[in-house]
Design a protein around this motif. Structure first.
Motif, PDB file in Angstrom:
ATOM      1  N   ARG A   1      -1.756   7.250   3.484  1.00 26.71           N
ATOM      2  CA  ARG A   1      -2.602   6.988   2.312  1.00 26.71           C
ATOM      3  C   ARG A   1      -3.868   7.840   2.382  1.00 26.71           C
ATOM      4  O   ARG A   1      -4.547   7.875   3.406  1.00 26.71           O
ATOM      5  CB  ARG A   1      -2.987   5.503   2.280  1.00 26.71           C
TER       6      ARG A   1
ATOM      7  N   PHE B   1      -5.254   4.159   5.574  1.00 22.82           N
ATOM      8  CA  PHE B   1      -4.750   2.818   5.899  1.00 22.82           C
ATOM      9  C   PHE B   1      -4.047   2.828   7.250  1.00 22.82           C
ATOM     10  O   PHE B   1      -3.181   3.658   7.503  1.00 22.82           O
ATOM     11  CB  PHE B   1      -3.774   2.347   4.832  1.00 22.82           C
TER      12      PHE B   1
ATOM     13  N   ARG C   1       2.388   1.939  -3.235  1.00 21.35           N
ATOM     14  CA  ARG C   1       1.407   2.213  -4.301  1.00 21.35           C
ATOM     15  C   ARG C   1       1.569   1.228  -5.462  1.00 21.35           C
ATOM     16  O   ARG C   1       1.691   1.613  -6.624  1.00 21.35           O
ATOM     17  CB  ARG C   1       1.540   3.654  -4.793  1.00 21.35           C
TER      18      ARG C   1
ATOM     19  N   TYR D   1     -10.668   1.953   1.305  1.00 24.40           N
ATOM     20  CA  TYR D   1     -10.453   0.927   0.290  1.00 24.40           C
ATOM     21  C   TYR D   1     -10.592  -0.457   0.927  1.00 24.40           C
ATOM     22  O   TYR D   1     -10.527  -0.611   2.148  1.00 24.40           O
ATOM     23  CB  TYR D   1      -9.067   1.059  -0.326  1.00 24.40           C
TER      24      TYR D   1
ATOM     25  N   ASP E   1      -8.398  -1.814  -5.619  1.00 24.43           N
ATOM     26  CA  ASP E   1      -9.111  -1.003  -4.629  1.00 24.43           C
ATOM     27  C   ASP E   1     -10.034   0.006  -5.309  1.00 24.43           C
ATOM     28  O   ASP E   1     -11.195   0.187  -4.906  1.00 24.43           O
ATOM     29  CB  ASP E   1      -8.110  -0.269  -3.742  1.00 24.43           C
TER      30      ASP E   1
ATOM     31  N   THR F   1      -3.639  -1.055  -6.218  1.00 23.51           N
ATOM     32  CA  THR F   1      -4.371   0.209  -6.300  1.00 23.51           C
ATOM     33  C   THR F   1      -5.547   0.108  -7.260  1.00 23.51           C
ATOM     34  O   THR F   1      -6.651   0.594  -6.978  1.00 23.51           O
ATOM     35  CB  THR F   1      -3.423   1.332  -6.738  1.00 23.51           C
TER      36      THR F   1
ATOM     37  N   VAL G   1       0.835  -1.206   0.000  1.00 19.93           N
ATOM     38  CA  VAL G   1       0.000   0.000   0.000  1.00 19.93           C
ATOM     39  C   VAL G   1       0.863   1.246   0.000  1.00 19.93           C
ATOM     40  O   VAL G   1       0.620   2.193  -0.762  1.00 19.93           O
ATOM     41  CB  VAL G   1      -0.950  -0.013   1.216  1.00 19.93           C
TER      42      VAL G   1
ATOM     43  N   THR H   1      -8.429  -2.871   0.852  1.00 18.60           N
ATOM     44  CA  THR H   1      -7.191  -3.248   1.539  1.00 18.60           C
ATOM     45  C   THR H   1      -7.025  -2.500   2.859  1.00 18.60           C
ATOM     46  O   THR H   1      -6.303  -2.968   3.739  1.00 18.60           O
ATOM     47  CB  THR H   1      -5.985  -2.979   0.631  1.00 18.60           C
ATOM     48  N   ASP H   2      -7.675  -1.351   3.008  1.00 26.30           N
ATOM     49  CA  ASP H   2      -7.655  -0.680   4.315  1.00 26.30           C
ATOM     50  C   ASP H   2      -8.350  -1.545   5.361  1.00 26.30           C
ATOM     51  O   ASP H   2      -7.864  -1.708   6.492  1.00 26.30           O
ATOM     52  CB  ASP H   2      -8.370   0.672   4.231  1.00 26.30           C
TER      53      ASP H   2
END
Length: 466
Positions: free
Chosen positions: A116, A133, A35, A186, A43, A40, A32, A188-189
Motif C-alpha cells: 500500500r 500498511f 482496496r 492512514y 482513510d 479507502t 486494505v 487503518t495503517d
C-alpha cells in the motif's frame, strides 16, 4: 475450582482473545489490500482533514513520532535488557529480545506483502520511505511498550501500576496519532499496527509464560522479577501453540531477510553450467526427481507416514509433529514467496511459467522438511542400528530435487539456501515446542504416581516395659 481447571479456563480465554485480535488484523489486511472503497474513503477523509489543521503543531508531532521510531525503541530495549541481565533474569531478557526482533521482522515483510502506498495530501509536512500498511511506528510502540509493561509491572508498587500502564498506553496512542496527523500513514495503517502488535504480544507472552493472563508475565509476588516454576513441571498445550506461532513468525522474518538480500542477485551461472550437460535422458531423470518434491508426491508420503507413525509408536505426538511441520512449511513458503517476489533465473525454464516467485524453492523446502522430520522420529525413537538408514532419504531426496530444480532452470542456487534456512529454523522450533521424541508427559507420570498407593510404613516393635 481447582488451580489446574482455573488455569485451563484462563489459558483458553487468553487464546480466544489473541485469536480474535489476530482475526481482526487479518480482516483489516484483506480489506486494505483489496482496496475496499468505504475503507479507502474513510482513510482519505481523515488524512485530508488532519492535514488542514496540523501545521502549527508539526514540531510536537515529530517529537511524539520519534518515541516510536526504531532508534529510540532500540536503545530502550537495549537498556531494559541490560537491566534484566544485571539482575540475572535471562528468561525475561530473552523475551524482550525475541518480541522486539519479531516486530522488526514483521513490519517490512508485511509492507512488502500488502504494497500500500502512503497518503498523498495537499500540504505535505513529513515524508517517510517504504510502503504504508501496517504502520511500523504503531506496531513497534505497541510491542515494545507493551512488553515493558508485562515484564516490569510486577516490580511496580501496586498503587502506581495503573499510572504506569496508563502512561505507556498514552505514549502508544500519541505515537499512532502523530503518524496519521503528519500524513505519513492512514488511520487503518495505525490500527493494523496496533492489532498486530497486540496479537504478537499475546503470542510471545504465552510462549514464554503460559499463565500471564492471570498473574502477569512473572508473578506479582516476585518483586525481584524472579521466574516462577513452570506449570506442573511441563509445557501446557496452549503454551506450545504460542511457541510454534512465535517460531513461525521469526522463521518467516529471517527467511524474508535472506530473500531481500539475494533478490537482486542474478546467480544463474550454475544454471547455465548445468544446462550445458542437458541430454534427453537427463531431462527425463530431472523431471522425475523434480516431481518427487511437488505437492502430490509430498502429500502421498505424508499420508503414508502418519498412520505408520501412529501404528509404530501408538502416540499422537509424532503425527502432530509431521502434520505441523508440513502445514508450517507450505504457509512459510507461500508467504515468503509473495513478499520477496524474486524472478526466476534468466535461462530456459523447462517447466514453464510458475504461479509463485523463485525464492525460496517450495519443492526443496517441502522435501527437506518431510524427510528430515521422518529421520528425526526414526533415529530418535528407534533402538537398532537400522534407524540410521533414515538419513539416506533425508539426504538423497532433497539433494536430488535441488539438483533437478536448478538443472531445469526453475531456481537459483540461493533459492536452495533459502529452503535450507527455512527447514533448519522451522524444524528447530517444532522440536523445541512439540518435543516429538518425548514418550510420556511429566503431567501424566506425576498423575500416575499420585494415584498409586504409598507404601505402608513398617510397624515398630512394641517397647518392653521395665
Amino acid at each position: 475450582m481447582s488451580v489446574s481447571r482455573r488455569f485451563g479456563i484462563g489459558a483458553f480465554a487468553g487464546f480466544l482473545l489473541v485469536a480474535a485480535v489476530g482475526f481482526g488484523f487479518g480482516l483489516l489486511l484483506l480489506l486494505v489490500r483489496g482496496r475496499w472503497a468505504p475503507l479507502t474513503g474513510f482513510d482519505v477523509a481523515i488524512a485530508d482533514g488532519l492535514n488542514a489543521v496540523v501545521s502549527p503543531y508539526v514540531g510536537l508531532l515529530r517529537w511524539f513520532s520519534q518515541l516510536g521510531g526504531r532508534p529510540f525503541m532500540f536503545w530502550l530495549v537495549v537498556l531494559a535488557v541490560l537491566v534484566l541481565l544485571i539482575r540475572r533474569r535471562w528468561r525475561l531478557a530473552l523475551y524482550l529480545v525475541v518480541t522486539g526482533v519479531g516486530a522488526l521482522l514483521l513490519d517490512p515483510s508485511l509492507k512488502a506483502l500488502v504494497g500500500r502506498v502512503r497518503p498523498v495530501v495537499e500540504t505535505p509536512v513529513a515524508h517517510a520511505p517504504g510502503n504504508s500498511f501496517p504502520s511500523g511506528h504503531a506496531l513497534g510502540s505497541m510491542v515494545v511498550y507493551g512488553a515493558l509493561v508485562l515484564v516490569f509491572l510486577p516490580a511496580v508498587p501496586p498503587r502506581w501500576r495503573k499510572v504506569f500502564v496508563g502512561f505507556l498506553g498514552l505514549i502508544v496512542l500519541l505515537i499512532g496519532f502523530s503518524r496519521v496527523a503528519l500524513g505519513v500513514h492512514y488511520t487503518t495503517d495505525v490500527l493494523g499496527g496496533w492489532l498486530l502488535g497486540v496479537a504478537w504480544l499475546g503470542v510471545t507472552a504465552y510462549a514464554f509464560r503460559p499463565d500471564f493472563m492471570d498473574r502477569g508475565l512473572e508473578p506479582s509476588s516476585a518483586a525481584d522479577l524472579r521466574p516462577a516454576p513452570a506449570h506442573h513441571g511441563s509445557a501446557h498445550p496452549w503454551r506450545a501453540v504460542f511457541q510454534i506461532v512465535t517460531g513461525w513468525v521469526l522463521t518467516f522474518g529471517l527467511v524474508y531477510v535472506l530473500g531481500v538480500l539475494v533478490r537482486g542477485q542474478h546467480d544463474d551461472g550454475v544454471n547455465r553450467w548445468l544446462q550445458s550437460f542437458r541430454t534427453p535422458s537427463l531431462d527425463d531423470l530431472s523431471y522425475f526427481w523434480s516431481k518427487a518434491g511437488d505437492t502430490h508426491a509430498i502429500t502421498l508420503v505424508l499420508l503414508i507416514s502418519c498412520p505408520l507413525a501412529l501404528a509404530l509408536w501408538r502416540q499422537w505426538r509424532p503425527v502432530v509433529f509431521l502434520l505441523v511441520t508440513m502445514a508450517g512449511e507450505i504457509t512459510l513458503f507461500l508467504c515468503t514467496a509473495a513478499a520477496v517476489e524474486r524472478p526466476r533465473p534468466r535461462v530456459e525454464q523447462m517447466d514453464g511459467q510458475m504461479p509463485t516467485s523463485s525464492f525460496p524453492s517450495g519443492h526443496i523446502a517441502a522435501t527437506l522438511c518431510l524427510w528430515t522430520a521422518i529421520a528425526i522420529l526414526v533415529i530418535g525413537r528407534g533402538r537398532g542400528w537400522y534407524r540410521w538408514l533414515a538419513l539416506v532419504p533425508a539426504i538423497v531426496m532433497p539433494a536430488g530435487v535441488a539438483l533437478s530444480r536448478v538443472y531445469r532452470g526453475m531456481h537459483h542456487p540461493t533459492d536452495v539456501l533459502g529452503a535450507l534456512l527455512l527447514t533448519a529454523l522451522w524444524l528447530g522450533v517444532l522440536c523445541w515446542a512439540i518435543r516429538p521424541l518425548r514418550t510420556a508427559d511429566p503431567v501424566e507420570t506425576n498423575a500416575g504416581s499420585a494415584s498409586a498407593p504409598a507404601p505402608a510404613a513398617p510397624e515398630s516393635p512394641p517397647r518392653e516395659r521395665v
